[in-house]
Design an enzyme around this catalytic site. Structure first.
Site, PDB file in Angstrom:
ATOM      1  N   LYS A 175      83.316  79.260 -83.398  1.00 15.79           N
ATOM      2  CA  LYS A 175      82.569  78.048 -83.031  1.00 15.79           C
ATOM      3  C   LYS A 175      81.315  77.883 -83.900  1.00 15.79           C
ATOM      4  CE  LYS A 175      83.961  78.297 -78.167  1.00 15.79           C
ATOM      5  NZ  LYS A 175      84.896  77.188 -77.955  1.00 15.79           N
TER       6      LYS A 175
ATOM      7  N   HIS B 189      82.319  78.105 -67.878  1.00 15.45           N
ATOM      8  CA  HIS B 189      83.662  78.068 -68.481  1.00 15.45           C
ATOM      9  C   HIS B 189      84.528  79.086 -67.727  1.00 15.45           C
ATOM     10  CE1 HIS B 189      86.630  78.916 -71.712  1.00 15.45           C
ATOM     11  NE2 HIS B 189      86.275  77.762 -72.239  1.00 15.45           N
TER      12      HIS B 189
ATOM     13  N   ASP C 168      76.361  83.619 -71.668  1.00 17.28           N
ATOM     14  CA  ASP C 168      77.493  83.125 -72.438  1.00 17.28           C
ATOM     15  C   ASP C 168      76.915  82.192 -73.511  1.00 17.28           C
ATOM     16  OD1 ASP C 168      79.506  81.560 -73.463  1.00 17.28           O
ATOM     17  OD2 ASP C 168      80.491  81.187 -71.551  1.00 17.28           O
TER      18      ASP C 168
ATOM     19  N   GLN D 114      78.469  78.297 -76.839  1.00  8.98           N
ATOM     20  CA  GLN D 114      78.099  76.966 -77.348  1.00  8.98           C
ATOM     21  C   GLN D 114      76.696  76.928 -77.956  1.00  8.98           C
ATOM     22  OE1 GLN D 114      80.076  74.442 -77.695  1.00  8.98           O
ATOM     23  NE2 GLN D 114      81.811  75.223 -76.518  1.00  8.98           N
TER      24      GLN D 114
ATOM     25  N   CYS E 226      88.364  73.770 -69.648  1.00  8.21           N
ATOM     26  CA  CYS E 226      88.207  75.097 -69.022  1.00  8.21           C
ATOM     27  C   CYS E 226      87.024  75.116 -68.066  1.00  8.21           C
ATOM     28  CB  CYS E 226      88.072  76.213 -70.062  1.00  8.21           C
ATOM     29  SG  CYS E 226      89.541  76.410 -71.062  1.00  8.21           S
TER      30      CYS E 226
HETATM   31  N1  PLP Z   1      82.217  79.894 -72.883  1.00  5.60           N
HETATM   32  C1  PLP Z   1      82.015  78.635 -73.246  1.00  5.60           C
HETATM   33  C2  PLP Z   1      80.813  77.905 -72.758  1.00  5.60           C
HETATM   34  C3  PLP Z   1      82.925  78.010 -74.110  1.00  5.60           C
HETATM   35  O1  PLP Z   1      82.733  76.745 -74.473  1.00  5.60           O
HETATM   36  C4  PLP Z   1      84.050  78.740 -74.553  1.00  5.60           C
HETATM   37  C5  PLP Z   1      85.062  78.103 -75.416  1.00  5.60           C
HETATM   38  O2  PLP Z   1      85.231  76.910 -75.436  1.00  5.60           O
HETATM   39  C6  PLP Z   1      84.202  80.061 -74.145  1.00  5.60           C
HETATM   40  C7  PLP Z   1      83.264  80.602 -73.308  1.00  5.60           C
HETATM   41  C8  PLP Z   1      85.362  80.887 -74.584  1.00  5.60           C
HETATM   42  O3  PLP Z   1      85.314  81.136 -75.935  1.00  5.60           O
HETATM   43  P1  PLP Z   1      86.545  81.855 -76.681  1.00  5.60           P
HETATM   44  O4  PLP Z   1      87.775  81.076 -76.282  1.00  5.60           O
HETATM   45  O5  PLP Z   1      86.218  81.751 -78.118  1.00  5.60           O
HETATM   46  O6  PLP Z   1      86.597  83.256 -76.176  1.00  5.60           O
END
Ligand code: PLP
Length: 405
Positions: free
Chosen positions: A224, A119, A198, A201, A362
């Site tokens: 999430k 992401h 990370d 998800q 993203c």
């Molecule tokens: N990493 C992954 C794999 C994601 O799917 C997301 C959000 O969709 C993020 C990071 C970023 O999360 P946040 O916008 O809650 O900081």
């Protein structure tokens, strides 16, 4: 799991004259009544700023905030609550590591290894850091449409003495790939390479145990996983947090302030300058209790079964391209219909009450690798049903007819 739908007031509504089918859980999940009520209870009874006051409400609020920290530690099996830093979400957690551990430890010529399925929030902070200190980025490739990490070159990549950090996602938000995070961390650890997972998800969707994974850092977002927006968690291994400089300066993170110099508290408070988001931490606590009562294994199984059912039904549509692994996938399915732009799919589906997401999610570098600009994405959680997948297929079939497939 269907019986749990009654815990989510928002699901019981019509959108554009159709029953809502909410399939955008990878973007954000819905909130059970237990979380909504925990928030109002806190605001109605206990609200006061934390750590600073010595009056009763401040004591209660502090206890609730620190109680939430203890709950997170238990939820991800951290060794101590001091390894839990509250953030705004995954993005802030990763930026925190880049701006503290990264700034202190990385120098020109060092390498940060990422994967092609990251992401933007696990790419851009490292690009900013690399530009600042002269480090380089390297990427572990993703295999074609199967969307798995190509592990064949990993040993070679990590063998390079310049590699100092390996940061990767647990579960891909576009492909639905579940990465072998414990194996990746073990390989990095053998070479003294620091790891960041990370877990945006995966947290709340499957068991996440930081000791079992063996990572140095792990970040996730409350919104999430049934929690409120604006609260997230960064886990950091105790030994690392002690040596890291503060992220931001301000109230609450200091031990002593003089006109020209200051000293800091220990972790985690050193990393939480200013008034923290204590109320949403209380909401996150309620979310974790709620999820734990259902069982994370059970949730993961449901995500996986529903996603497999969706994948199978989608694959029977003519003129569809599906992305990501054919099996062993999380509750995320990305696809493209021939001759129909992903945004058109999502717009027409919305008119039928089905909430999907269309775009690059993203994941622009991954989209380039896949040779597409965008995909349509359905993402599931435990309150979604096979009937909702059937409704999705019905709507997609209608869209294909309309666009002349
Ligand atoms: N990493 C992954 C794999 C994601 O799917 C997301 C959000 O969709 C993020 C990071 C970023 O999360 P946040 O916008 O809650 O900081």
């Amino acid at each position: 799991m269907e019986s749990l739908r009654k815990d989510f007031p928002i699901l019981d509504q019509q959108v554009h004259g159709h029953p809502l089918v909410y399939l955008d859980n990878a973007a954000t999940s819905q909130k059970p009544r237990a979380v909504i009520e925990a928030l109002s209870r806190f605001y109605e009874n206990d609200n006061a700023n934390v750590h600073r006051g010595i009056h009763e409400l401040s004591r209660r609020a502090t206890e609730a905030f620190e109680g939430a920290r203890d709950r997170v530690a238990k939820f991800i099996n951290a060794r101590a609550s001091s390894e839990i830093i509250f953030t705004r979400g995954t993005t802030e957690g990763i930026n925190l590591v880049a701006n503290t551990w990264g700034v202190k430890n990385l120098k020109a010529g060092d390498t940060i290894v990422l994967t092609e399925m990251e992401h933007h929030s696990n790419i851009v902070p490292w690009q900013l850091l690399a530009a600042r200190c002269g480090a380089k980025l390297a990427y572990l490739p993703v295999t074609g449409d199967d969307g798995l990490l190509d592990l064949s070159g990993l040993d070679g990549l990590l063998h390079d003495q310049s590699v100092k950090l390996f940061a990767f996602t647990h579960v891909s938000n576009t492909l639905g790939t579940i990465n072998p995070v414990a194996e990746l961390c073990a390989k990095a650890r053998r070479r003294n390479i620091i790891t960041l997972v990370d877990a945006a998800q995966s947290a709340g969707h499957r068991p996440v145990d930081v000791q079992e994974i063996g990572c140095d850092f792990l970040a996730f977002s409350g919104h999430k996983m049934c929690g409120p927006s604006g609260i997230g968690v960064l886990y950091g291994r105790h030994e690392l947090l002690g040596d890291m400089p503060p992220f931001q300066g301000g109230g609450d993170m200091i031990a002593n302030v003089d006109f020209f110099a200051s000293t800091w508290k220990d972790a985690p408070h050193k990393f939480e300058a200013g008034t923290p988001n204590f109320a949403d931490a209380v909401g996150l606590h309620a979310a974790m209790d709620y999820l734990a009562a259902i069982g994370l294994d059970k949730i993961a199984r449901h995500d996986q079964e529903l996603s497999a059912y969706a994948y199978e039904r989608l694959s029977r549509l003519r003129g569809i391209r599906l992305f990501g692994p054919k099996k062993e996938r999380s509750g995320v399915v990305s696809f493209l219909l021939n001759n129909v732009h992903a945004h058109d799919v999502v717009t027409v589906a919305d008119q039928r009450g089905v909430a999907l997401r269309g775009g690059h999610h993203c994941n622009q570098p991954l989209m380039k690798k896949l040779g597409v600009e965008s995909t349509a994405r359905a993402s599931f959680y435990f309150y979604n049903t096979a009937g909702e997948v059937d409704r999705l297929i019905e709507v997609l079939t209608e869209i294909q007819k309309f666009f002349g497939e």
